[in-house]
Each structure stands twice: as structure tokens, then as C-alpha cells.
Motif scaffolding. Structure first.
Motif, PDB file in Angstrom:
ATOM      1  N   ARG A  95       0.894  -1.132   0.069  1.00 47.12           N
ATOM      2  CA  ARG A  95      -0.136   0.227   0.133  1.00 47.12           C
ATOM      3  C   ARG A  95       0.907   1.297   0.194  1.00 47.12           C
ATOM      4  O   ARG A  95       0.608   2.237  -0.746  1.00 47.12           O
ATOM      5  CB  ARG A  95      -1.079   0.137   1.253  1.00 47.12           C
ATOM      6  CG  ARG A  95      -2.091  -0.951   1.033  1.00 47.12           C
ATOM      7  CD  ARG A  95      -3.113  -0.646   2.137  1.00 47.12           C
ATOM      8  NE  ARG A  95      -2.564  -0.670   3.586  1.00 47.12           N
ATOM      9  CZ  ARG A  95      -2.775  -1.800   4.266  1.00 47.12           C
ATOM     10  NH1 ARG A  95      -3.169  -3.009   3.750  1.00 47.12           N
ATOM     11  NH2 ARG A  95      -2.165  -2.010   5.338  1.00 47.12           N
ATOM     12  N   ARG A  96       1.947   1.277   0.682  1.00 47.57           N
ATOM     13  CA  ARG A  96       2.967   2.376   1.023  1.00 47.57           C
ATOM     14  C   ARG A  96       3.496   2.836  -0.484  1.00 47.57           C
ATOM     15  O   ARG A  96       3.798   3.800  -1.066  1.00 47.57           O
ATOM     16  CB  ARG A  96       4.036   2.231   1.869  1.00 47.57           C
ATOM     17  CG  ARG A  96       3.386   2.870   3.353  1.00 47.57           C
ATOM     18  CD  ARG A  96       4.728   2.517   4.201  1.00 47.57           C
ATOM     19  NE  ARG A  96       4.950   1.482   4.659  1.00 47.57           N
ATOM     20  CZ  ARG A  96       4.667   0.478   5.487  1.00 47.57           C
ATOM     21  NH1 ARG A  96       3.491   0.566   6.232  1.00 47.57           N
ATOM     22  NH2 ARG A  96       5.301  -0.783   5.774  1.00 47.57           N
ATOM     23  N   HIS A  97       4.035   1.491  -1.252  1.00 50.06           N
ATOM     24  CA  HIS A  97       4.571   1.505  -2.637  1.00 50.06           C
ATOM     25  C   HIS A  97       3.493   2.425  -3.660  1.00 50.06           C
ATOM     26  O   HIS A  97       3.837   3.255  -4.272  1.00 50.06           O
ATOM     27  CB  HIS A  97       4.954   0.352  -3.121  1.00 50.06           C
ATOM     28  CG  HIS A  97       6.226  -0.273  -2.541  1.00 50.06           C
ATOM     29  ND1 HIS A  97       7.295   0.255  -2.345  1.00 50.06           N
ATOM     30  CD2 HIS A  97       6.448  -1.638  -1.955  1.00 50.06           C
ATOM     31  CE1 HIS A  97       8.115  -0.437  -1.638  1.00 50.06           C
ATOM     32  NE2 HIS A  97       7.569  -1.647  -1.514  1.00 50.06           N
ATOM     33  N   ALA A  98       2.117   1.867  -3.422  1.00 53.80           N
ATOM     34  CA  ALA A  98       1.291   2.503  -4.277  1.00 53.80           C
ATOM     35  C   ALA A  98       1.060   3.730  -3.810  1.00 53.80           C
ATOM     36  O   ALA A  98       1.033   4.628  -5.027  1.00 53.80           O
ATOM     37  CB  ALA A  98      -0.068   1.742  -4.169  1.00 53.80           C
ATOM     38  N   VAL A  99       0.932   4.377  -2.918  1.00 57.20           N
ATOM     39  CA  VAL A  99       0.747   5.769  -2.521  1.00 57.20           C
ATOM     40  C   VAL A  99       1.886   6.588  -3.155  1.00 57.20           C
ATOM     41  O   VAL A  99       1.751   7.687  -3.533  1.00 57.20           O
ATOM     42  CB  VAL A  99       0.490   6.006  -0.823  1.00 57.20           C
ATOM     43  CG1 VAL A  99       0.664   7.454  -0.568  1.00 57.20           C
ATOM     44  CG2 VAL A  99      -0.758   5.527  -0.411  1.00 57.20           C
ATOM     45  N   ALA A 100       3.169   6.160  -2.871  1.00 61.91           N
ATOM     46  CA  ALA A 100       4.478   6.788  -3.065  1.00 61.91           C
ATOM     47  C   ALA A 100       4.194   6.882  -4.831  1.00 61.91           C
ATOM     48  O   ALA A 100       4.839   7.873  -5.408  1.00 61.91           O
ATOM     49  CB  ALA A 100       5.639   5.897  -2.610  1.00 61.91           C
TER      50      ALA A 100
END
Length: 159
Positions: free
Chosen positions: A35-40
Motif C-alpha cells: 500500500r505504501r508503494h502504491a501511494v508513493a
């Protein structure tokens, strides 16, 4: 990192503006990492390409990432690979895992606890593609950049 139209110097409407791939560890934190990768990734698209990403698309991207990575971790042994791709019209969330079994959405059952991930992804995505690979399978969910809740009918670059 982005695709360019031959000789034009600008991205075609359906060409990928940006792509990024991630190998996810099998530990308990890999879903949150995804999820953090997606937001970044979406933040980087906005910064580099000045592309408006509606809040609804950001939220749905994180939801789809969570569901697809959760399913891959739950049902497939071994590594999970995730690729994020974006065009001027859509975000693709691609998850590869080592299990060749193609998932099948289950019939609606309000009494069933759990096992609603694929149903959620199908409801959120504009398109869903599941392809068997020589090893494993690849699931691609395409999310529209347009926000049907607003008057916009397509993603637009910011001025």
C-alpha cells in the motif's frame, strides 16, 4: 521510466506514463508495504507528470493492492511481485504469484465471513484480467482515473 510516442516527444493517451515493480517479502508487513508503494507511486506520478489523481482512485488503488497482495500471500507459496502502471486514463495494479490456479469469484453470500477479496476487486476495477503464466499467474486490475462522483469525465493534467 515513462513511455514516449515515437518522434513526438509526448506520451500517447494509452502509453504508460510511468511503471514501477516491487518484490514483496512474505512477512506480515508486506501488505502494508505494498500500500505504501502504491501511494508513493501515485505521488510520484503527480509530481513528475502533473497528472490529477482523484482521491477515489487513490483509495481504490490502495484497496485493490491490499486485496490482491493478501490473496497472493494467502494462497500462493513463494514470492509475490507487484507492478504499478499508469496511463492518462487508468492505473493498473498487477500482482504475480507462484500458484497457477485461477481464482474464481464466489457466489454472493452475505453470511460468508471472508473470501470476498476478488469480489471487492471486481467491483472496484474497470477491468480485471487473470492470466496463467509458465509459473504461476498474473492478476491485473485496471482502475479508471476519472472520478464518476465529480463532473470530470477523464483525468486531466494540472495547470
Amino acid at each position: 521510466m515513462g513511455s514516449r510516442a515515437e518522434g513526438e516527444g509526448c506520451a500517447e493517451p494509452d502509453a504508460y506514463l510511468m511503471r514501477a515493480g516491487y518484490a514483496l517479502e512474505g512477512d506480515g508487513g508486506c501488505i502494508a508495504d505494498a500500500r505504501r508503494h502504491a501511494v508513493a507511486f501515485l505521488d510520484q506520478v503527480h509530481t513528475d507528470h502533473h497528472l490529477h489523481i482523484p482521491a477515489r482512485t487513490r483509495d481504490l488503488t490502495q484497496l485493490v493492492v491490499s486485496e490482491l497482495v493478501t490473496n497472493a500471500r494467502k494462497y500462493a507459496p513463494g514470492p509475490v511481485l507487484m507492478e504499478l502502471r499508469i496511463t492518462a486514463r487508468a492505473v493498473d495494479v498487477v500482482v504475480w504469484d507462484s500458484d497457477p490456479t485461477v481464482p474464481v469469484p464466489r457466489a454472493a453470500d452475505p453470511g460468508r465471513i471472508g473470501q470476498h477479496g476478488l469480489e471487492i476487486v471486481k467491483a472496484a476495477a474497470k477491468d480485471l484480467f487473470i492470466e496463467q503464466e509458465p509459473v504461476g499467474k498474473r492478476v491485473t486490475a485496471r482502475l479508471a482515473l476519472s472520478d464518476p462522483a465529480s463532473s470530470d469525465t477523464a483525468a486531466r493534467p494540472l495547470a
